[in-house]
Design an enzyme around this catalytic site. Structure first.
Site, short mmCIF file in Angstrom:
data_model
loop_
_atom_site.label_atom_id
_atom_site.label_comp_id
_atom_site.label_asym_id
_atom_site.label_seq_id
_atom_site.Cartn_x
_atom_site.Cartn_y
_atom_site.Cartn_z
N SER B 160 10.69 -2.18 10.40
CA SER B 160 10.94 -0.81 10.85
C SER B 160 9.72 -0.27 11.56
CB SER B 160 11.26 0.11 9.67
OG SER B 160 12.34 -0.40 8.95
N GLU B 243 10.05 3.93 -2.74
CA GLU B 243 11.03 3.98 -1.66
C GLU B 243 12.40 4.34 -2.20
OE1 GLU B 243 11.52 0.20 0.35
OE2 GLU B 243 12.08 1.24 2.18
#
Lengths: 309, 387
Positions: B160, B243
């Site tokens: 990402s 996360e």
């Protein structure tokens, strides 16, 4: 802002959990089902624990705790599939009387000699009343036709809240039973709980239950704080808890396989109580409509800044 | 249990609200997944930093405001209320930052956290490899010690932000004889180091949010290793906990989506199905449930608790909620759902959002892996393949 139960509150709930686990196991449910489903000794045990007086003000000899604590204990009653109508009398009836200022005779509730049968027009019967008997699918639930019903929304909200609390406890217990069975039942040379086909279904139940619980606690606190929006939060809790319990009941019987369809496996007691409470004190359609009216109708502020509206 | 905000918390909310109303771009930014949009989002990170809003929970010494998690939640609520853009540096501030705070040396905190909070250095993550997706312990990319450097060779993918980011972090195999979870080391690297080749991957919508990374004898100073050689798996699991469990997706994001969905319903009520109507009501309920749960997690952490395997429940819940809300929006839009721009020229954010929501149950550990973790670690079921 502190979205946690205190250590004292959790200790109280653990005490009730341990007591019921030790005195009100599945073998007791079976005995009650086969030999007459009320046992004065069980009721007296609840009285001795102080549970009938949990919500009775201290001036009347009770513990005077609030609705969040009562909801936490109601969840334990669900977990144990408690037969006696403690929740109706002590966590619905008593707070309803107290809210109306009807404090006379609450000492007798604390002492266990007075029950407070509660009947609302939405379900015109009561637990363990004096009227004609109705037969529930739940063999431990003694419904009787109510002579008089109330249409007080506060009573309905208390009943719905405590049903939601019992449902998350019931769901926890059914998930636990399914998990324990999946660990010991072997097929194809391994415990069936090692198969992802079962694991993922049980994990989904866990998600549904764990995200229903905070909705129930929030609703209890909203009732305690007398928020105008409290009825919406109670309805939210009832829908979330009912959906979690129905999902878990259906998953749990599937995990038990053919054994789950028998009387021999304990699951059915919890499953039947869940079915009963899902429809009691306002069914899914009733509560969903109340949330719908508030959220789509615009009477409840929504959005990120309104988490606790 | 006490569900009221203090006067100080209310004042803080008012402060955030005023700043956001004055600064959040009036028009939505171009998607973060292309050069133009990336640059716009980085510019926004720097605007946020100019108000000292980069990462409010971090100590002032590292570019934060030293606020607690309740204040962070209030900040996030106001951020999403105002329609704040996605955070270009989410890999840094929400994942790596808390990890450095827990495992980093004082020197590393000084060096990395402040530029992260200020949006000066944008971070990419580099976990997955072609042969190590859900099975992250199958990582093969090597980091070989050579004096005071590691020499990295290998390949990462689905990274990402890696198409454009400045720095990256990931785990690499430092012990060539090791297997699975052992012998891995958490390393931070400059994305512009000699020997790194980025190959942006075109995603299904045509843009390039993530990239493949090829490492050809990339030299990285040893001091860029976090928590010591061989500790990589433990550090990565902590990062994954942040996360999945709390930081990556704060509730405000979903409450804002639910509110927009209610508005979309009202605009399309005459042709909406009863099922879509119920889904809209349930979306509000689920976003609220997620918020209550997050307040509970925040209170637990503030009292000294930790996030464990229950982080997996969280990740399953928000990712499936996001997909469900966007699916409902597509149903409400009906024939117009396919339009990339509506007749009035505005971007169909629901379509973009729906496509993005399909990645939620895949990234940050697929939901199948999260259900395994839930079943095995929370419920105590036997591990896969156990006899």
């Amino acid at each position: 802002m502190d979205f946690r139960f205190s250590d004292d509150q959790l200790t109280l709930a653990e005490g009730v959990r341990d007591y019921l686990a030790g005195t009100h196991g599945p073998e007791v449910l079976r005995r009650l089902d086969e030999q007459g489903n009320r046992d004065p000794a069980i009721w007296q045990g609840l009285v001795d624990m102080g549970l009938t007086g949990l919500c009775v003000p201290e001036a009347q000899g009770g513990l005077g705790v609030g609705l969040p604590e009562a909801a936490l204990i109601a969840a334990e009653c669900g977990r144990a599939c408690l037969a006696e109508p403690l929740v109706d009398t002590a966590f619905v009836g008593v707070p309803w009387l107290v809210a109306q200022g009807k404090l006379d005779g609450l000492e007798d509730v604390v002492a266990g000699t007075r029950r407070v049968p509660v009947a609302h027009a939405i379900n015109p019967w009561e637990a363990d009343g004096a009227g004609a008997a109705l037969t529930s699918v739940d063999p431990l639930r003694n419904l009787t036709a109510a002579g008089q019903t109330s249409d007080d929304p506060h009573l309905l909200n208390l009943g719905a809240l405590m049903s939601a609390a019992q449902l998350v406890g019931l769901a926890d217990a059914m998930l636990h039973q399914a998990v324990e069975y999946a660990k010991i039942r072997t097929q194809f040379g391994q415990p069936v709980g090692a198969f992802q086909g079962l694991k993922h279904q049980l994990a989904s139940c866990s998600v549904a239950i764990e995200f229903a619980k905070p909705v129930v606690w929030r609703a209890a606190q909203a009732m305690q704080d007398r928020l105008d929006s409290a009825p919406v939060h109670v309805s939210h809790a009832k829908v979330a808890a009912s959906d979690a319990a129905m999902l878990t009941a259906e998953t749990a019987i599937q995990v038990h396989g053919a054994m789950g369809y028998t009387y021999e496996v304990d699951l059915h007691f919890w499953m039947k109580r869940s079915w009963a409470l899902c429809g009691a004190w306002g069914d899914r359609a009733y509560h969903l409509k109340r949330v719908d009216d508030a959220v789509l109708g615009g009477t409840l502020p929504i959005g990120p800044e309104h988490t606790f509206a | 249990m006490q569900l009221d905000y203090t006067p100080e918390q209310q004042a803080f909310r008012a402060e955030v609200r005023a700043w956001m109303e004055a600064h959040v771009p009036k028009e939505p930014l171009v998607t973060l997944e292309c050069r133009e949009g990336y640059d716009q989002h980085v510019e926004w990170e720097r605007t946020l930093a100019s108000g000292n809003w980069g990462m409010v929970t971090w100590p002032e010494a590292y570019g934060g405001r030293g606020l607690d998690l309740i204040q962070w939640l209030i900040f996030e609520e106001e951020y999403f209320r105002a329609g704040g853009p996605n955070r270009a540096n989410q890999n840094g501030i929400f994942l790596l930052g808390p990890t450095i705070m827990e495992f980093g040396t004082e020197e590393q905190k000084q060096r990395f956290l402040t530029p992260m909070a200020k949006g000066e250095v944008i971070w990419a993550q580099a976990w997955s490899e072609p042969g190590a997706g859900s099975d992250m312990a199958a990582i093969q990319s090597k980091a070989v010690r050579d004096g005071d450097h590691y020499v990295i060779t290998g390949q990462k993918t689905w990274s990402s932000r890696a198409a454009f980011a400045d720095w990256g972090f990931g785990i690499f195999r430092t012990d060539p004889d090791s297997k699975r979870h052992k012998g891995l080391t958490f390393i931070l690297f400059d994305m512009n180091s000699p020997g790194i080749t980025r190959r942006p991957i075109r995603q299904l919508h045509g843009d390039t949010g993530f990239a493949e990374l090829f490492f050809d004898e990339v030299r990285v100073p040893v001091e860029n290793c976090l928590a010591g050689e061989g500790q990589g798996w433990n550090v990565a699991m902590a990062t994954a906990g942040f996360e999945r469990g709390l930081m990556l997706r704060s509730p405000g994001r979903f409450q804002a989506t639910a509110k927009r969905l209610v508005e979309l319903y009202r605009a399309n009520a005459d042709k909406a199905s009863p099922a879509a109507r119920e889904a809209v009501v349930q979306a509000w309920g689920a976003a609220q449930a997620y918020a209550y749960n997050t307040y509970g997690v925040a209170a637990k952490i503030m009292a000294g608790g930790k996030i464990g395997a229950e982080a997996s429940l969280n990740k399953i819940f928000w990712s499936e909620l996001d997909r469900s809300m966007h699916r409902t929006a597509m149903q409400l839009l009906g024939a117009a759902a396919e339009l990339k721009r509506f007749a009035d020229g505005s971007v169909n954010q629901w379509l973009e959002g729906y496509i993005f929501s399909l990645s939620g149950p895949i990234y940050a550990g697929s939901n199948e892996v999260q259900r395994n973790i839930t079943a095995e670690r929370l419920l105590g079921l036997p591990r896969v393949g156990a006899g």
